[in-house]
Design a protein around this motif. Structure first.
Motif, PDB file in Angstrom:
ATOM      1  N   THR A 187      11.664 -15.349  21.662  1.00 20.69           N
ATOM      2  CA  THR A 187      10.601 -14.460  21.202  1.00 20.69           C
ATOM      3  C   THR A 187       9.580 -15.266  20.414  1.00 20.69           C
ATOM      4  O   THR A 187       9.927 -15.992  19.476  1.00 20.69           O
ATOM      5  CB  THR A 187      11.172 -13.331  20.326  1.00 20.69           C
ATOM      6  OG1 THR A 187      12.154 -12.617  21.085  1.00 20.69           O
ATOM      7  CG2 THR A 187      10.089 -12.372  19.883  1.00 20.69           C
ATOM      8  N   PRO A 190       8.118 -12.859  16.111  1.00 26.87           N
ATOM      9  CA  PRO A 190       8.796 -11.668  15.591  1.00 26.87           C
ATOM     10  C   PRO A 190       8.344 -11.252  14.190  1.00 26.87           C
ATOM     11  O   PRO A 190       8.412 -10.081  13.837  1.00 26.87           O
ATOM     12  CB  PRO A 190      10.269 -12.076  15.590  1.00 26.87           C
ATOM     13  CG  PRO A 190      10.232 -13.562  15.458  1.00 26.87           C
ATOM     14  CD  PRO A 190       9.019 -14.017  16.194  1.00 26.87           C
ATOM     15  N   ALA A 215       7.368  -8.123  21.034  1.00 22.29           N
ATOM     16  CA  ALA A 215       8.573  -8.651  21.700  1.00 22.29           C
ATOM     17  C   ALA A 215       8.233  -9.655  22.799  1.00 22.29           C
ATOM     18  O   ALA A 215       9.102 -10.010  23.605  1.00 22.29           O
ATOM     19  CB  ALA A 215       9.383  -7.501  22.282  1.00 22.29           C
TER      20      ALA A 215
END
Length: 325
Positions: A187, A190, A215
């Protein structure tokens, strides 16, 4: 008075002699061997066996002396000395040729008796066939404290290290002849970072360290180069973008294996029929494209051992994690 003085001198002389004799008898000799001169090793059990406790190794002997017993069982598809989540441990012996014996199940049936040459330093000794000497892989790194500042943690951006070791069999007796390419995906963003704040990218009501709700993941990235059976990628840096602020932090990282035609992949047979050439493994009920995910922690070194058989449901191929620090 003179007599008492002579007695005191005589007694003092005897005490001094007794002290000297006592020191000579109790001389402490630190007869230690520097760990830098020893062969340090972790012992792995990746012979393709059923995933059943009857196939655990309940006793290991090194040169005829017990190395481990039922209090520290060497499990199938696993490594000893057993490491917790924060530190790896190593057995130590003199460099040179040593003999290893495995005793399986609580009946202590001898199933392995092979010699292996160990060298000075840290290494992984991997038993993959009860009738053959083990594979020996150099650990390939030494942690320095403090670590290289270029690899240090800054705000929420972190780095971990992973090596992939190919130990996959096609069936009970045949190690794979494919070269496996390990890949990862993470990811991207975040948490809001200090860099976001400095660039004016944090929306009203949000602060550094708050979740972004984004995401979006990276592209699939190669972890080193493709490796044949018994080979390792060596430790490769893997971003572990923290999901908790002001902490050592951990993050989910996804992994998969692909096999190109040049490295032995056959569409519909060994790899999924798609543009990504993902490895097909039997998961117990059917063949699927192999994927998995693990938590990567800031600064952690992990070994991803890929063992088991690709085609057999009772010996499913999967990654087992070994912590190196």
């Amino acid at each position: 008075m003179k007599k008492n003085l002579i007695n005191c001198i005589y007694i003092g002389f005897l005490f001094a002699v007794a002290t000297i004799v006592s020191c000579e008898k109790n001389e402490i000799d630190y007869d230690a061997v520097s760990v830098e001169e020893m062969a340090l090793f972790q012992l792995s059990h990746f012979t393709p066996v059923l995933r059943n406790t009857d196939y655990n190794i309940y006793k290991v002997e090194l040169n005829g002396k017990m190395l481990s017993n039922e209090t520290s069982v060497l499990k199938y598809y696993n490594t000893n000395p057993a490491a917790d989540a924060s530190v790896a441990r190593f057995y130590a012996t003199q460099p040179g040729t040593v003999n290893l014996k495995f005793y399986q199940s609580t009946n202590l049936n001898e199933v392995y008796n092979q010699n292996v040459t160990l060298t000075k330093g840290k290494q992984n000794v991997i038993v993959y066939d009860y009738n053959k000497p083990p594979i020996v892989i150099d650990r390939g790194f030494d942690l320095q404290y403090p670590q290289d500042p270029a690899k240090a943690s800054f705000d929420t951006d972190t780095i971990s290290y992973v090596r992939f070791i190919n130990l996959m069999f096609e069936d009970d007796t045949k190690p794979t002849d494919m070269k496996l390419q390990y890949q990862y995906q993470y990811t991207l963003h975040p948490l809001y970072t200090i860099a976001d704040e400095q660039a004016g990218k944090i929306p009203d009501g949000k602060n550094v360290g708050d979740a972004t709700g984004d995401a979006t993941k990276s592209a699939w990235l190669n972890l080193g180069s493709p490796v044949a059976f018994g080979e390792s990628t060596g430790f490769q840096p893997v971003p572990a973008i923290k999901t908790t602020y002001v902490s050592q932090g951990a993050a989910r990282v996804d992994f998969r294996i692909v096999v190109s035609a040049a490295n032995g992949g056959v569409v519909g047979e060994t790899v999924v029929d798609d543009k990504d050439w993902q490895l097909r493994v039997h998961n117990g009920t059917r063949f699927i494209a192999y994927t998995d995910f693990w938590s990567q922690t800031t600064g952690r070194y992990q070994s991803h051992y890929f063992g088991g058989t690709r085609t057999m449901p009772t010996k499913t191929a999967a990654v087992v994690i070994g912590y190196e620090n």
